[in-house]
Design an enzyme around this catalytic site. Structure first.
Site, PDB file in Angstrom:
ATOM      1  N   GLU A 109       0.891  -1.175   0.000  1.00 35.44           N
ATOM      2  CA  GLU A 109       0.000   0.000   0.000  1.00 35.44           C
ATOM      3  C   GLU A 109       0.920   1.213   0.000  1.00 35.44           C
ATOM      4  OE1 GLU A 109      -3.210   0.157  -0.246  1.00 35.44           O
ATOM      5  OE2 GLU A 109      -3.874  -1.871   0.158  1.00 35.44           O
TER       6      GLU A 109
ATOM      7  N   CYS B  51      -2.089   9.594   2.787  1.00 35.05           N
ATOM      8  CA  CYS B  51      -1.651   9.046   1.491  1.00 35.05           C
ATOM      9  C   CYS B  51      -2.588   9.418   0.355  1.00 35.05           C
ATOM     10  CB  CYS B  51      -1.513   7.532   1.584  1.00 35.05           C
ATOM     11  SG  CYS B  51      -3.031   6.709   2.056  1.00 35.05           S
TER      12      CYS B  51
HETATM   13  P1  NAD Z   1       8.185   4.751   4.920  1.00 37.54           P
HETATM   14  O1  NAD Z   1       8.157   3.963   3.659  1.00 37.54           O
HETATM   15  O2  NAD Z   1       9.345   5.631   5.164  1.00 37.54           O
HETATM   16  O3  NAD Z   1       8.113   3.766   6.199  1.00 37.54           O
HETATM   17  C1  NAD Z   1       7.101   2.804   6.357  1.00 37.54           C
HETATM   18  C2  NAD Z   1       7.604   1.679   7.266  1.00 37.54           C
HETATM   19  O4  NAD Z   1       8.735   1.076   6.657  1.00 37.54           O
HETATM   20  C3  NAD Z   1       8.027   2.126   8.662  1.00 37.54           C
HETATM   21  O5  NAD Z   1       7.554   1.192   9.609  1.00 37.54           O
HETATM   22  C4  NAD Z   1       9.546   2.101   8.606  1.00 37.54           C
HETATM   23  O6  NAD Z   1      10.132   1.728   9.829  1.00 37.54           O
HETATM   24  C5  NAD Z   1       9.819   1.046   7.560  1.00 37.54           C
HETATM   25  N1  NAD Z   1      11.045   1.326   6.794  1.00 37.54           N
HETATM   26  C6  NAD Z   1      11.552   2.540   6.453  1.00 37.54           C
HETATM   27  N2  NAD Z   1      12.684   2.406   5.749  1.00 37.54           N
HETATM   28  C7  NAD Z   1      12.918   1.078   5.646  1.00 37.54           C
HETATM   29  C8  NAD Z   1      13.947   0.284   5.032  1.00 37.54           C
HETATM   30  N3  NAD Z   1      14.964   0.852   4.411  1.00 37.54           N
HETATM   31  N4  NAD Z   1      13.860  -1.057   5.113  1.00 37.54           N
HETATM   32  C9  NAD Z   1      12.833  -1.637   5.754  1.00 37.54           C
HETATM   33  N5  NAD Z   1      11.834  -0.953   6.355  1.00 37.54           N
HETATM   34  C10 NAD Z   1      11.875   0.384   6.307  1.00 37.54           C
HETATM   35  O7  NAD Z   1       6.816   5.546   4.951  1.00 37.54           O
HETATM   36  P2  NAD Z   1       6.284   6.575   6.021  1.00 37.54           P
HETATM   37  O8  NAD Z   1       7.114   7.810   5.969  1.00 37.54           O
HETATM   38  O9  NAD Z   1       6.108   5.906   7.337  1.00 37.54           O
HETATM   39  O10 NAD Z   1       4.822   6.880   5.430  1.00 37.54           O
HETATM   40  C11 NAD Z   1       4.627   7.749   4.376  1.00 37.54           C
HETATM   41  C12 NAD Z   1       4.438   7.030   3.060  1.00 37.54           C
HETATM   42  O11 NAD Z   1       3.467   6.006   3.208  1.00 37.54           O
HETATM   43  C13 NAD Z   1       3.884   7.952   1.982  1.00 37.54           C
HETATM   44  O12 NAD Z   1       4.486   7.647   0.762  1.00 37.54           O
HETATM   45  C14 NAD Z   1       2.403   7.606   1.950  1.00 37.54           C
HETATM   46  O13 NAD Z   1       1.756   7.903   0.742  1.00 37.54           O
HETATM   47  C15 NAD Z   1       2.466   6.132   2.210  1.00 37.54           C
HETATM   48  N6  NAD Z   1       1.194   5.659   2.749  1.00 37.54           N
HETATM   49  C16 NAD Z   1       0.418   4.854   1.989  1.00 37.54           C
HETATM   50  C17 NAD Z   1      -0.821   4.430   2.457  1.00 37.54           C
HETATM   51  C18 NAD Z   1      -1.722   3.530   1.660  1.00 37.54           C
HETATM   52  O14 NAD Z   1      -2.669   3.010   2.240  1.00 37.54           O
HETATM   53  N7  NAD Z   1      -1.488   3.338   0.382  1.00 37.54           N
HETATM   54  C19 NAD Z   1      -1.233   4.832   3.721  1.00 37.54           C
HETATM   55  C20 NAD Z   1      -0.402   5.653   4.476  1.00 37.54           C
HETATM   56  C21 NAD Z   1       0.820   6.058   3.990  1.00 37.54           C
END
Ligand code: NAD
Length: 470
Positions: free
Chosen positions: A216, A250
């Site tokens: 997602e 998002c």
């Molecule tokens: P992110 O991708 O930075 O992090 C998400 C999760 O991944 C966190 O738990 C983090 O600890 C983990 N993570 C981060 N870097 C990692 C790595 N290198 N390896 C493994 N795990 C890692 O996202 P965010 O900043 O928490 O959220 C914002 C993003 O999420 C935006 O792009 C937003 O659009 C998206 N989002 C999508 C939805 C949806 O339902 N489609 C909902 C909410 C947010």
């Protein structure tokens, strides 16, 4: 609460693996009991703790917590409880005449040990929402919430350890390294919510074990306002969708297309509704949240600075306050196409507006970019709406409003390619955590039994007839 250290992840995984068939054999009634316990935790036992934690993490207004974090998960639980019996029933399918003497059905079985990695922007909703689907499908689950909302993660960890044995559901708090370690394990399914960049890392890690994934993700979600709609109503709804959670949603509108001729009316309307919603100074409003941390605050200010140094025009707002991670609701015109504001998902309270003279221009612009997670259309012209839908691709669309498509659990929720793979919510979320096992039972001798070697001319004729007639 359980404290996990690095080397305990694989032990925890193994413990869950030993349980997975047992959990997968549970009845719909047993699963509903677990879901109802989660509902009580969210609605009663931990409601105030969650409100307090989300306020500490990024000043999320209480009403937004109740509506977008608690209600949405409770609604997902109610929906699953109502339908779980039928979702879990074997589904009989038709038998082709060539397989006469047999019957076939689909059995919906759990995938096994699943990993849920969630983001910070709606930490409760996007952690427990997928958990509901995973439990409904009969899986064991390890959860890794975001490190950026630590107070909320702590309460969620308490809820999980209160309700579940760690052999069934466990939550591990921690930094990115925790996710990286967990991603090395051979999970049966990974449900990841986050950015497209990290989505690629997750998919790569999953490929090592051929683990199925639901991704997602995010991206830039455009809004189109045409000249047949009420500008006043459209602007009011867009302000609600864009500035809820301080734009850290998002599916929030990322940028807006308006007809060239309504630019000044748009600004007047926008200012009026902004003031109605958040008063003259939104930093004093209890209804407007904050940016989650300094890193994201600086990122957003960097986008704004980059655009303004390249002649973008801030029509509304533009102020910020570092001490509070506060960024004022901001509207920007003429941001260059190659500016950071137009190249990256904004994920904050800054709204670039683009003007157009014809809809085909808008369609070309949208189609030149990655498929958005959401595409919004404000129009009273049915033909125009169909034209836009039929000539673009997006994960979700809402017509004459925004965000609401997330709330209907009869709809699949998710992106397409860069904005996501797989769907969540209701039956679609249940399916992501389920293997659809096909079963065929032979009752009597069938036509295929007549075709065993040696392949004689008679048997060849039978095959010819089958191909021709059946
Ligand atoms: P992110 O991708 O930075 O992090 C998400 C999760 O991944 C966190 O738990 C983090 O600890 C983990 N993570 C981060 N870097 C990692 C790595 N290198 N390896 C493994 N795990 C890692 O996202 P965010 O900043 O928490 O959220 C914002 C993003 O999420 C935006 O792009 C937003 O659009 C998206 N989002 C999508 C939805 C949806 O339902 N489609 C909902 C909410 C947010």
């Amino acid at each position: 609460m359980t404290n996990y250290t690095d080397n305990t992840y694989s032990k925890l995984f193994e413990k869950q693996k030993l349980q997975q068939l047992k959990i997968g054999r549970t009845t719909y009634k047993e699963r509903i009991k677990k879901l109802k316990a989660l509902r009580v935790a969210l609605e009663k036992t931990y409601k105030q703790d969650l409100r307090d934690a989300l306020y500490k993490d990024f000043k999320k207004p209480q009403l937004e917590v109740d509506l977008t974090e608690i209600y949405t998960v409770v609604d997902e639980i109610k929906f699953a409880c109502k339908h779980l019996r039928s979702w879990l029933s074997n589904q009989k399918v038709d038998t082709p005449i060539s397989l006469l003497g047999s019957s076939s059905w689909i059995k919906y079985e759990s995938k096994g040990v699943c990993l849920i990695i969630s983001p910070w922007n709606f930490p409760v909703n996007l952690t427990f929402g997928p958990l509901v689907s995973a439990i409904a499908a009969g899986n064991t689950v390890i959860i890794k919430p975001s490190e950026m909302t630590p107070h909320t993660s702590k309460v969620m960890s308490k809820i999980v350890s209160d309700l579940f044995n760690e052999n069934e559901v466990a939550l591990i708090e921690g930094e990115v390294e925790v996710s990286q370690e967990l991603l090395k394990l051979p999970f049966n399914h990974i449900f990841f919510t986050g950015s497209p960049q990290v989505g690629k890392i997750v998919m790569k890690a999953a490929s090592e074990h051929l683990t199925s994934v639901t991704l997602e993700l995010g991206g830039k979600s455009p809004v189109i306002i045409d000249d047949t709609t009420s500008l006043d109503k459209a602007v009011k709804k867009i302000i609600f969708g864009k500035f809820m959670n301080a734009g850290q949603t998002c599916i929030a509108p990322d940028y807006v297309f308006i007809n060239d001729s309504i630019k000044s009316d748009f600004v007047t309307c926008f200012k009026k509704h902004l003031k109605d919603f958040y008063s003259e100074n939104p930093s004093h409003s209890d209804s407007f949240g904050r940016i989650v941390n300094q890193k994201h605050f600086e990122r957003l200010n960097g986008y704004l600075e980059d655009a303004t140094t390249r002649n973008a025009d801030i029509a509304i707002g533009g102020n910020s306050e570092a001490k509070q991670n506060y960024i004022e609701p901001t509207v920007v015109f003429d941001a260059p196409e190659d500016s950071k504001l137009m190249q990256n998902e904004i994920f904050g309270p800054i709204l670039p507006v683009k003007t157009y003279t014809s809809i085909s221009e808008v369609l070309d612009d949208i189609n030149s970019k990655e498929k958005p997670l959401a595409l919004y259309i404000f129009s009273s012209n049915k033909k125009r709406v169909n034209e836009i839908i039929n000539n673009t691709r997006a994960g979700t669309t809402c017509i004459n409003h925004n965000l609401l498509q997330f709330l209907n659990h009869n709809l699949p929720f998710g992106g397409s390619n860069n904005s996501g793979i797989g769907k969540s919510h209701g039956y679609f979320g249940f399916l992501e955590f389920t293997n659809q096992r096909s079963v065929l039972k032979q009752h009597t001798i069938g036509a295929v039994d007549l075709l065993t070697p040696p392949y004689t001319n008679f048997k060849q004729k039978l095959v010819d007839l089958t191909i021709k007639w059946f």
